[in-house]
Each structure stands twice: as structure tokens, then as C-alpha cells.
Motif scaffolding. Structure first.
Motif, short mmCIF file in Angstrom:
data_model
loop_
_atom_site.label_atom_id
_atom_site.label_comp_id
_atom_site.label_asym_id
_atom_site.label_seq_id
_atom_site.Cartn_x
_atom_site.Cartn_y
_atom_site.Cartn_z
N ALA A 96 12.27 -3.39 0.52
CA ALA A 96 12.58 -4.66 -0.14
C ALA A 96 14.06 -5.00 -0.12
O ALA A 96 14.57 -5.63 -1.05
N GLY A 97 14.77 -4.61 0.94
CA GLY A 97 16.18 -4.98 1.04
C GLY A 97 16.92 -4.21 2.12
O GLY A 97 16.30 -3.52 2.93
N VAL A 116 12.66 0.88 5.56
CA VAL A 116 11.48 0.09 5.92
C VAL A 116 11.99 -1.31 6.28
O VAL A 116 12.75 -1.91 5.52
N GLU A 137 7.09 -2.38 9.15
CA GLU A 137 5.96 -2.66 8.27
C GLU A 137 5.46 -4.09 8.44
O GLU A 137 6.18 -5.04 8.15
N GLY A 143 1.62 -4.96 -1.47
CA GLY A 143 2.93 -5.06 -2.10
C GLY A 143 3.82 -6.09 -1.45
O GLY A 143 3.34 -7.05 -0.83
N HIS A 144 5.13 -5.87 -1.55
CA HIS A 144 6.13 -6.81 -1.04
C HIS A 144 6.11 -6.79 0.49
O HIS A 144 6.21 -5.72 1.09
O1 TUI Z 1 9.11 -2.66 -0.32
C1 TUI Z 1 7.99 -2.71 0.14
N1 TUI Z 1 6.89 -2.89 -0.61
C2 TUI Z 1 6.89 -3.06 -1.96
S1 TUI Z 1 8.25 -3.00 -2.98
C3 TUI Z 1 7.28 -3.35 -4.29
S2 TUI Z 1 7.92 -3.53 -5.89
C4 TUI Z 1 8.04 -5.23 -6.00
N2 TUI Z 1 7.26 -5.83 -6.87
C5 TUI Z 1 7.31 -7.16 -7.02
C6 TUI Z 1 8.15 -7.94 -6.25
C7 TUI Z 1 8.91 -7.34 -5.32
C8 TUI Z 1 8.87 -5.95 -5.18
C9 TUI Z 1 6.00 -3.46 -3.91
N3 TUI Z 1 5.81 -3.29 -2.63
N4 TUI Z 1 7.80 -2.58 1.46
C10 TUI Z 1 8.89 -2.49 2.37
C11 TUI Z 1 9.34 -3.83 2.78
N5 TUI Z 1 10.58 -4.19 2.86
N6 TUI Z 1 8.56 -4.86 3.11
C12 TUI Z 1 9.36 -5.92 3.42
C13 TUI Z 1 10.66 -5.47 3.25
C14 TUI Z 1 11.87 -6.17 3.46
C15 TUI Z 1 11.94 -7.54 3.31
C16 TUI Z 1 13.14 -8.20 3.46
C17 TUI Z 1 13.03 -5.46 3.75
C18 TUI Z 1 14.23 -6.12 3.90
C19 TUI Z 1 14.26 -7.49 3.76
O2 TUI Z 1 15.44 -8.18 3.88
C20 TUI Z 1 16.61 -7.42 4.00
C21 TUI Z 1 17.81 -8.23 3.84
O3 TUI Z 1 18.33 -8.66 4.88
O4 TUI Z 1 18.24 -8.38 2.69
#
Ligand code: TUI
Length: 314
Positions: A96-97, A116, A137, A143-144
Motif C-alpha cells: 500500500a505504498g 509489493v 500483485e 484487500g487494497h
Molecule cells: O497492501 C496490500 N493489501 C492490503 S493493505 C490492507 S489494509 C488497508 N485497509 C483499508 C484501506 C487501505 C489499506 C489491506 N490489503 N497489498 C499490496 C498492494 N500494494 N496492493 C497495491 C499496492 C500499492 C498501491 C499503490 C502499492 C503502491 C502504490 O503506490 C505507491 C506510490 O507510488 O505511492
């Protein structure tokens, strides 16, 4: 089974468990690692000291490598990142970041870092910043999520980086693993499949909801807020999507989901709670032990490759 990922992590099988919030605690992580995969403790939004305890409890249950997943939207992420170093954790994954700000600290401490990613751009940046591997992913995941499917994302990430790629999203059996390897992945990460594992401390209602789900039973909430989350359809998702359609404020939407994942995972409220799970839920028909899941998927992936390979003979 040997790939760059099994070598990098010192594990028997190229199978990684997702760092699922509330679900990925020390019992599940230790069971996956004991079965020859890589178990992960999901730090999610837990305070750093809780994560420290989880790490110690996991280490008491297994001598094998395990890791911690850092959810980067967590306000405690800075402290969690330090606890990982202090506790001598060998592997970290992030979600998620963008984890660039922690990379130097982790690399200096000898931690293997596996972000991820949901795009080629982030995968490339992570390789430049020193990541040891990436998890690509797809949006089939629970999830996110990002916007690209596993089928499209994995080969594009594989062509864009030299470091090994782990595929995630929509994988729960040997066919999925074989397909991921055909796309260029050197390991798979599974969340939903392990959420329904015997060793997962998840409430029975949650596991049953996954087991009963069909192919079209997931929905994506939060498209309008910039935090898309895939979960199984229920009263909460219907209300959320209605509110979103009517242009509700961010605060109102947040109110609906505050504490709602915990309510579903721990208390078993699968009606008003958030049941995060992937599109592959429809394929999961029974609770299995982590060992059955891992040994089964590796055996079936090999059989799938042999069976399909035979079609091209002569
Ligand atoms: O992180 C996840 N899955 C998740 S985190 C989570 S907890 C949550 N609950 C509510 C709202 C938000 C989070 C539940 N499931 N998977 C890995 C993942 N990372 N999927 C997508 C991304 C991602 C998306 C954007 C990674 C980086 C990104 O941007 C990076 C940037 O440039 O800032």
C-alpha cells in the motif's frame, strides 16, 4: 523446488503467505514457515510493540525463516520498521505504498526487502532503490488493490526488472502456480487460500464465507476515495457502494468501515463487517492445513506443467 526466491530466502518451496491484516498473526506465519514456505506477520495497523511480541512468538514456534509485512498507510510504520531491525527479522515485505524511506536502514541491517507492487513503474523504482525481489500483485487480490490483473502485470514486471518476481492475485492452486511461473514468476504469494487454512485464527464465519463464495461474489469498495479494497459482497459493501454512488463524503464512508475488518475476522460479523478476500475465493472449497496447501500446490503445479507440456511433444 529451487528458484532464485527459494535461494534468497532459504525456504523449501517458492510459496509465500500474504501479510493479511488481523489474519497474518504468529500462529499462521509459523505454520506456513514450518511447512516449507515463507510465513509473514502482517503488521497492518498494529502498534510497534504488538508487532514485536508477534515476532517473538513466531520465533518461538519455528526455526525457519519468516518475515513481516509493513502496511505503509499505518501511522506506526516508522516504529514498526525499526522493530523489524531490532528483532533481527530476516525478510520484510511492504504494501500500500512506496517503502523507499526505509530501504537504507533495512539493507544496512541485512534484511531482505520485497516490496509489493501493482505497477511496472514502482517495480523499477524498487529495483533501483535496492529491493531484493518484488511481489507483483494483480487486482484479483483481496484487500487494497491496484488496477492491473495478474495476467497482465506479472509478465510486464518480469520484463522490466532483473530481480526475481513473485506473483500474487488470483492464485490458489497448482494451475495458478504453474501459470504464474509461465509468466516469469519465481514464486507465488497467496492470501485468501491461507486465510481459509486450518491454522488461521480467523473466525469460522469468515472462513465459511470464503468457502461458500462463487466467482462473482467479490466487490471493490473505495474506488472514489483512492483506496480501492476488494472484499466479499455483504450488507456493508451494498451500503458502501450505494453511498459511493450517491457521492457521499469521505468521512461518511470511513465511518462505515472503521474497525470493520476486525469485526469480521475476530468477531465473525460477516454481514456488517469487511470480509477482505480475493476473486479466487470461488475456487476454495475446504479448510486445509498449511502443509496440505503448500505440498498440494507444488505437486499440482508440477503435474500441470508435465500434462500441458506433453501436448507440445513432437
Ligand atoms: O497492501 C496490500 N493489501 C492490503 S493493505 C490492507 S489494509 C488497508 N485497509 C483499508 C484501506 C487501505 C489499506 C489491506 N490489503 N497489498 C499490496 C498492494 N500494494 N496492493 C497495491 C499496492 C500499492 C498501491 C499503490 C502499492 C503502491 C502504490 O503506490 C505507491 C506510490 O507510488 O505511492
Amino acid at each position: 523446488m529451487k528458484t532464485r526466491i527459494t535461494e534468497l530466502l532459504g525456504i523449501q518451496y517458492p510459496v509465500i503467505q500474504g501479510g493479511m491484516a488481523w489474519v497474518a498473526e504468529h500462529t499462521l506465519a509459523a505454520a506456513v514457515s514450518q511447512a516449507g514456505g515463507l510465513g509473514l506477520i502482517g503488521a497492518a495497523s498494529a502498534p510497534a510493540e504488538v508487532v514485536r511480541e508477534e515476532i517473538r512468538k513466531c520465533a518461538a514456534l519455528t526455526d525457519r525463516p519468516f518475515g513481516v509485512n509493513v502496511m505503509l498507510l499505518n501511522p506506526n510504520a516508522d516504529e514498526v520498521a525499526r522493530v523489524i531491525v531490532e528483532e533481527g527479522v530476516k525478510v520484510v515485505t511492504t504494501g500500500a505504498g512506496n517503502p523507499s524511506r526505509y530501504m537504507e536502514m533495512w539493507k544496512n541491517a541485512g534484511v531482505k526487502v520485497i516490496p509489493v507492487v501493482a505497477s511496472v513503474a514502482l517495480a523499477r523504482m524498487m529495483e533501483r532503490t535496492g529491493a531484493d525481489a518484488v511481489v507483483a500483485e494483480g487486482m484479483e487480490s483481496g484487500g487494497h488493490i491496484g488496477q492491473t490483473t495478474t495476467m497482465s502485470l506479472v509478465p510486464q514486471v518480469c520484463d522490466s526488472v532483473e530481480i526475481p518476481v513473485i506473483a500474487a492475485g488470483g492464485i490458489a492452486d497448482g494451475r495458478g502456480m504453474a501459470a504464474a511461473f509461465m509468466l516469469g514468476a519465481e514464486a507465488v504469494q497467496m492470501g485468501t487460500r491461507f486465510c481459509a487454512a486450518k491454522e488461521a485464527i480467523v473466525h469460522e464465519n469468515y472462513k465459511k464465507k470464503i468457502i461458500k463464495a462463487s466467482d462473482i461474489d467479490s466487490a471493490v469498495t473505495g474506488m472514489s476515495t483512492g483506496h480501492p479494497v476488494r472484499c466479499l459482497r455483504n450488507k456493508m459493501t451494498r451500503r458502501y457502494l450505494e453511498l459511493e454512488k450517491s457521492g457521499a463524503e469521505f468521512e461518511e464512508l470511513e465511518k462505515l468501515t472503521l474497525g470493520s475488518l476486525r469485526n469480521a475476522v475476530i468477531d465473525g460479523d460477516v454481514t456488517g463487517g469487511t470480509v477482505m478476500a480475493g476473486q479466487i475465493s470461488g475456487l476454495i472449497k475446504e479448510e486445509k492445513s498449511c502443509r496440505e496447501i503448500i505440498e498440494g500446490i507444488v505437486r499440482d503445479a508440477m503435474l500441470a506443467v508435465q500434462e500441458k507440456g506433453a501436448l507440445w511433444e513432437n
